[in-house]
Write a protein that holds these residues in place. Structure first.
Motif, PDB file in Angstrom:
ATOM      1  N   ILE A   1      13.731  -3.732 -11.461  1.00  0.00           N
ATOM      2  CA  ILE A   1      12.405  -4.006 -10.935  1.00  0.00           C
ATOM      3  C   ILE A   1      11.867  -5.354 -11.398  1.00  0.00           C
ATOM      4  O   ILE A   1      11.273  -6.084 -10.620  1.00  0.00           O
ATOM      5  CB  ILE A   1      11.427  -2.869 -11.318  1.00  0.00           C
ATOM      6  CG1 ILE A   1      11.801  -1.597 -10.521  1.00  0.00           C
ATOM      7  CG2 ILE A   1       9.984  -3.260 -11.071  1.00  0.00           C
ATOM      8  CD1 ILE A   1      10.998  -0.383 -10.898  1.00  0.00           C
TER       9      ILE A   1
ATOM     10  N   PRO B   1       4.242   3.079  -7.103  1.00  0.00           N
ATOM     11  CA  PRO B   1       4.440   2.628  -5.718  1.00  0.00           C
ATOM     12  C   PRO B   1       5.713   3.238  -5.128  1.00  0.00           C
ATOM     13  O   PRO B   1       6.691   3.461  -5.847  1.00  0.00           O
ATOM     14  CB  PRO B   1       4.578   1.101  -5.836  1.00  0.00           C
ATOM     15  CG  PRO B   1       4.277   0.751  -7.247  1.00  0.00           C
ATOM     16  CD  PRO B   1       4.343   1.990  -8.062  1.00  0.00           C
ATOM     17  N   ASP B   2       5.694   3.469  -3.819  1.00  0.00           N
ATOM     18  CA  ASP B   2       6.868   4.044  -3.152  1.00  0.00           C
ATOM     19  C   ASP B   2       8.119   3.207  -3.360  1.00  0.00           C
ATOM     20  O   ASP B   2       9.202   3.739  -3.598  1.00  0.00           O
ATOM     21  CB  ASP B   2       6.606   4.211  -1.649  1.00  0.00           C
ATOM     22  CG  ASP B   2       5.603   5.316  -1.353  1.00  0.00           C
ATOM     23  OD1 ASP B   2       5.392   6.190  -2.216  1.00  0.00           O
ATOM     24  OD2 ASP B   2       5.031   5.296  -0.244  1.00  0.00           O
ATOM     25  N   TRP B   3       7.995   1.879  -3.280  1.00  0.00           N
ATOM     26  CA  TRP B   3       9.178   1.028  -3.421  1.00  0.00           C
ATOM     27  C   TRP B   3       9.788   1.149  -4.816  1.00  0.00           C
ATOM     28  O   TRP B   3      11.002   1.142  -4.965  1.00  0.00           O
ATOM     29  CB  TRP B   3       8.859  -0.434  -3.082  1.00  0.00           C
ATOM     30  CG  TRP B   3       7.918  -1.093  -4.048  1.00  0.00           C
ATOM     31  CD1 TRP B   3       6.563  -1.180  -3.951  1.00  0.00           C
ATOM     32  CD2 TRP B   3       8.259  -1.729  -5.277  1.00  0.00           C
ATOM     33  NE1 TRP B   3       6.037  -1.822  -5.043  1.00  0.00           N
ATOM     34  CE2 TRP B   3       7.063  -2.183  -5.865  1.00  0.00           C
ATOM     35  CE3 TRP B   3       9.459  -1.973  -5.932  1.00  0.00           C
ATOM     36  CZ2 TRP B   3       7.039  -2.862  -7.087  1.00  0.00           C
ATOM     37  CZ3 TRP B   3       9.430  -2.642  -7.148  1.00  0.00           C
ATOM     38  CH2 TRP B   3       8.224  -3.084  -7.711  1.00  0.00           C
ATOM     39  N   ALA B   4       8.946   1.270  -5.842  1.00  0.00           N
ATOM     40  CA  ALA B   4       9.456   1.417  -7.213  1.00  0.00           C
ATOM     41  C   ALA B   4      10.114   2.781  -7.391  1.00  0.00           C
ATOM     42  O   ALA B   4      11.119   2.907  -8.097  1.00  0.00           O
ATOM     43  CB  ALA B   4       8.329   1.227  -8.224  1.00  0.00           C
ATOM     44  N   ASP B   5       9.565   3.799  -6.734  1.00  0.00           N
ATOM     45  CA  ASP B   5      10.150   5.136  -6.784  1.00  0.00           C
ATOM     46  C   ASP B   5      11.544   5.133  -6.147  1.00  0.00           C
ATOM     47  O   ASP B   5      12.464   5.769  -6.653  1.00  0.00           O
ATOM     48  CB  ASP B   5       9.223   6.124  -6.087  1.00  0.00           C
ATOM     49  CG  ASP B   5       9.558   7.576  -6.406  1.00  0.00           C
ATOM     50  OD1 ASP B   5       9.910   7.865  -7.562  1.00  0.00           O
ATOM     51  OD2 ASP B   5       9.482   8.403  -5.488  1.00  0.00           O
ATOM     52  N   ARG B   6      11.705   4.396  -5.057  1.00  0.00           N
ATOM     53  CA  ARG B   6      13.023   4.309  -4.409  1.00  0.00           C
ATOM     54  C   ARG B   6      14.035   3.616  -5.334  1.00  0.00           C
ATOM     55  O   ARG B   6      15.182   4.031  -5.430  1.00  0.00           O
ATOM     56  CB  ARG B   6      12.927   3.584  -3.071  1.00  0.00           C
ATOM     57  CG  ARG B   6      12.275   4.440  -1.993  1.00  0.00           C
ATOM     58  CD  ARG B   6      12.389   3.814  -0.608  1.00  0.00           C
ATOM     59  NE  ARG B   6      11.687   2.541  -0.484  1.00  0.00           N
ATOM     60  CZ  ARG B   6      10.398   2.419  -0.187  1.00  0.00           C
ATOM     61  NH1 ARG B   6       9.649   3.483   0.015  1.00  0.00           N
ATOM     62  NH2 ARG B   6       9.855   1.225  -0.084  1.00  0.00           N
ATOM     63  N   VAL B   7      13.602   2.551  -6.012  1.00  0.00           N
ATOM     64  CA  VAL B   7      14.490   1.854  -6.952  1.00  0.00           C
ATOM     65  C   VAL B   7      14.900   2.809  -8.074  1.00  0.00           C
ATOM     66  O   VAL B   7      16.077   2.912  -8.410  1.00  0.00           O
ATOM     67  CB  VAL B   7      13.820   0.588  -7.535  1.00  0.00           C
ATOM     68  CG1 VAL B   7      14.649  -0.002  -8.669  1.00  0.00           C
ATOM     69  CG2 VAL B   7      13.586  -0.451  -6.447  1.00  0.00           C
TER      70      VAL B   7
ATOM     71  N   SER C   1      17.405   5.431  -7.083  1.00  0.00           N
ATOM     72  CA  SER C   1      18.759   4.915  -6.874  1.00  0.00           C
ATOM     73  C   SER C   1      19.545   4.869  -8.187  1.00  0.00           C
ATOM     74  O   SER C   1      20.770   4.896  -8.183  1.00  0.00           O
ATOM     75  CB  SER C   1      18.729   3.528  -6.228  1.00  0.00           C
ATOM     76  OG  SER C   1      18.322   2.539  -7.145  1.00  0.00           O
TER      77      SER C   1
END
Length: 89
Positions: free
Chosen positions: A87, A33-39, A42
């Motif tokens: 996460i 998922p995009d949100w997990a990729d952003r985490v 970081s």
């Protein structure tokens, strides 16, 4: 706070060190998922998280983390552990 799973295996592949936490056979679907990729970015730029949807539930958890191989296996494991903590906590 959720219990963070111990890693199951760590292997170096083409461009990544693959830190596996859960067996992919436990899941109906696996995706990033995009949100997990952003985490993950970081914590470690260029990393990827593979999330799995457990069979018979709607729960999504980290299946594995891929870290760019230039960091080395020890540092890759540290970074993957930090990503999964962020996460799943």
């Amino acid at each position: 706070m959720a219990q963070i799973p111990d890693f199951k295996s760590i292997t170096t592949e083409d461009e990544y060190i693959h830190v596996r936490y859960r067996d992919p056979d436990q899941f109906d679907q696996i995706r990033t998922p995009d949100w997990a990729d952003r985490v993950s970015d970081s914590v470690s730029e260029g990393s990827e998280v593979r999330m799995g949807k457990r069979k018979d539930t709607d729960d999504w958890v980290v299946q594995s983390v891929l870290i760019t191989k230039n960091v080395g296996e020890e540092k890759a494991r540290e970074q993957a552990d930090k990503i999964i903590r962020e996460i799943e906590s």
